[in-house]
Write a protein that holds these residues in place. Structure first.
Motif, mmCIF file in Angstrom:
data_model
loop_
_atom_site.group_PDB
_atom_site.id
_atom_site.type_symbol
_atom_site.label_atom_id
_atom_site.label_comp_id
_atom_site.label_asym_id
_atom_site.label_seq_id
_atom_site.Cartn_x
_atom_site.Cartn_y
_atom_site.Cartn_z
ATOM 1 N N PHE A 17 50.684 78.545 -12.788
ATOM 2 C CA PHE A 17 52.181 78.372 -12.900
ATOM 3 C C PHE A 17 52.792 79.821 -12.962
ATOM 4 N N ALA A 18 52.176 80.838 -13.820
ATOM 5 C CA ALA A 18 52.677 82.095 -13.707
ATOM 6 C C ALA A 18 52.690 82.818 -12.688
ATOM 7 N N ARG A 19 51.744 82.557 -11.532
ATOM 8 C CA ARG A 19 51.518 83.140 -10.179
ATOM 9 C C ARG A 19 52.777 82.573 -9.480
ATOM 10 N N LEU A 20 53.021 81.450 -9.430
ATOM 11 C CA LEU A 20 54.365 80.591 -8.663
ATOM 12 C C LEU A 20 55.620 81.069 -9.221
ATOM 13 N N LEU A 21 55.507 81.319 -10.337
ATOM 14 C CA LEU A 21 56.865 81.600 -11.213
ATOM 15 C C LEU A 21 57.303 82.858 -10.755
ATOM 16 N N ARG A 22 56.160 83.746 -10.875
ATOM 17 C CA ARG A 22 56.480 85.385 -10.137
ATOM 18 C C ARG A 22 56.878 85.199 -8.689
ATOM 19 N N GLU A 23 56.199 84.660 -8.109
ATOM 20 C CA GLU A 23 56.317 84.634 -6.811
ATOM 21 C C GLU A 23 58.025 83.956 -6.350
ATOM 22 N N HIS A 24 58.441 83.134 -7.087
ATOM 23 C CA HIS A 24 59.671 82.793 -6.914
ATOM 24 C C HIS A 24 60.827 83.026 -7.713
ATOM 25 N N GLN A 25 60.613 84.075 -8.473
ATOM 26 C CA GLN A 25 61.394 84.412 -9.529
ATOM 27 C C GLN A 25 62.799 84.853 -9.102
ATOM 28 N N GLY A 26 62.841 84.976 -7.727
ATOM 29 C CA GLY A 26 64.451 85.219 -7.246
ATOM 30 C C GLY A 26 65.115 84.133 -7.305
ATOM 31 N N ILE A 27 64.542 82.872 -7.334
ATOM 32 C CA ILE A 27 65.311 81.542 -7.552
ATOM 33 C C ILE A 27 66.037 81.524 -8.784
ATOM 34 N N VAL A 28 65.290 81.854 -9.820
ATOM 35 C CA VAL A 28 65.862 81.724 -11.241
ATOM 36 C C VAL A 28 66.739 82.708 -11.501
ATOM 37 N N ALA A 29 66.548 83.905 -11.001
ATOM 38 C CA ALA A 29 67.466 85.120 -11.074
ATOM 39 C C ALA A 29 68.825 84.664 -10.244
ATOM 40 N N GLU A 48 65.557 79.793 -20.394
ATOM 41 C CA GLU A 48 65.612 78.264 -20.698
ATOM 42 C C GLU A 48 64.959 77.579 -19.416
ATOM 43 N N ILE A 49 65.463 78.152 -18.258
ATOM 44 C CA ILE A 49 65.112 77.686 -16.841
ATOM 45 C C ILE A 49 63.538 77.784 -16.914
ATOM 46 N N ALA A 50 62.906 78.878 -17.220
ATOM 47 C CA ALA A 50 61.314 79.166 -17.191
ATOM 48 C C ALA A 50 60.611 77.991 -18.133
#
Length: 172
Positions: A17-29, A48-50
Motif C-alpha cells: 500500500f505504501a509503495r502504491l501510494l508513493r507512486e501515485h501521490q500526484g493524484i492525492v496532491a 483524509e484521502i490517504a
C-alpha cells in the motif's frame, strides 16, 4: 493461524500500500489542491484521502488499475469535504498554481501562463462533479475510466465533457 505468518502478511500489505501510494501521490496532491485553497486544509484533505484509501485497501481489486481506484476514492472524499458546511465556510476551493509548477517546471511564455491561470479559474468555478471531470480529462483518462471513477455512464461522461469544452471555448 500462526501469528508470525499473519504479522508478515500484514507487513507485506502495509509495504505494498505504501509503495502504491508513493507512486501515485500526484493524484492525492492534485485532488487536494483542486478542492482546497488553504495549505493547511489541503494537507488535511490529503491526509483524509490517504486514510480513506487505507480503510478501503482491503476491498481493492488488483485486477483493476490502482490509479482508477485511487482517483475514485480521492474524488469522493474531496467532494464530501466540499459539501460539508464547516469546510465550505473555511475555503473557496481553488486550484493551487504552485502544484502545476511542481508538476511541470518548464518555463512558459506570459501568454501561456495567462491561459493556464484562466483555465485554473474556470476549473475552480465549477461544481464539484464538473471539477472532478475536468481534472480527469486533463489527466488524459479515458471515458471508460472516468465513468468508472465517477460512477457515471460513458455516454454521460462524453456529454458532460462536450458541454464543458464548449463552455471553456466560450468563456476563455
Amino acid at each position: 493461524m500462526d501469528p508470525a505468518v499473519t504479522a508478515a502478511a500484514l507487513d507485506d500489505e502495509h509495504r505494498t500500500f505504501a509503495r502504491l501510494l508513493r507512486e501515485h501521490q500526484g493524484i492525492v496532491a492534485t485532488v487536494a489542491a483542486s478542492y482546497c485553497r488553504d495549505p493547511h486544509d489541503r494537507a488535511d484533505l490529503a491526509q483524509e484521502i490517504a486514510a480513506q484509501l487505507w480503510r478501503a485497501w482491503p476491498n481493492y481489486d488488483p485486477a483493476r488499475r490502482f490509479s482508477t481506484w485511487m482517483y475514485r476514492i480521492a474524488l469522493n472524499v474531496a467532494i464530501s469535504a466540499v459539501r460539508s458546511a464547516a469546510l465550505r465556510q473555511r475555503h473557496a476551493v481553488p486550484f493551487d498554481e504552485r502544484l502545476h509548477d511542481v508538476a511541470d517546471p518548464a518555463p512558459r511564455d506570459p501568454q501561456a501562463e495567462q491561459q493556464i491561470r484562466a483555465l485554473h479559474a474556470f476549473i475552480q468555478a465549477q461544481a464539484p462533479l464538473d471539477r472532478a471531470l475536468l481534472l480527469l480529462y486533463l489527466d488524459d483518462r479515458s471515458h471508460r475510466e472516468m465513468a468508472e471513477i465517477l460512477g457515471l455512464s460513458e455516454t454521460n461522461i462524453a456529454t458532460k465533457i462536450s458541454r464543458l469544452r464548449q463552455r471553456i471555448r466560450h468563456e476563455l
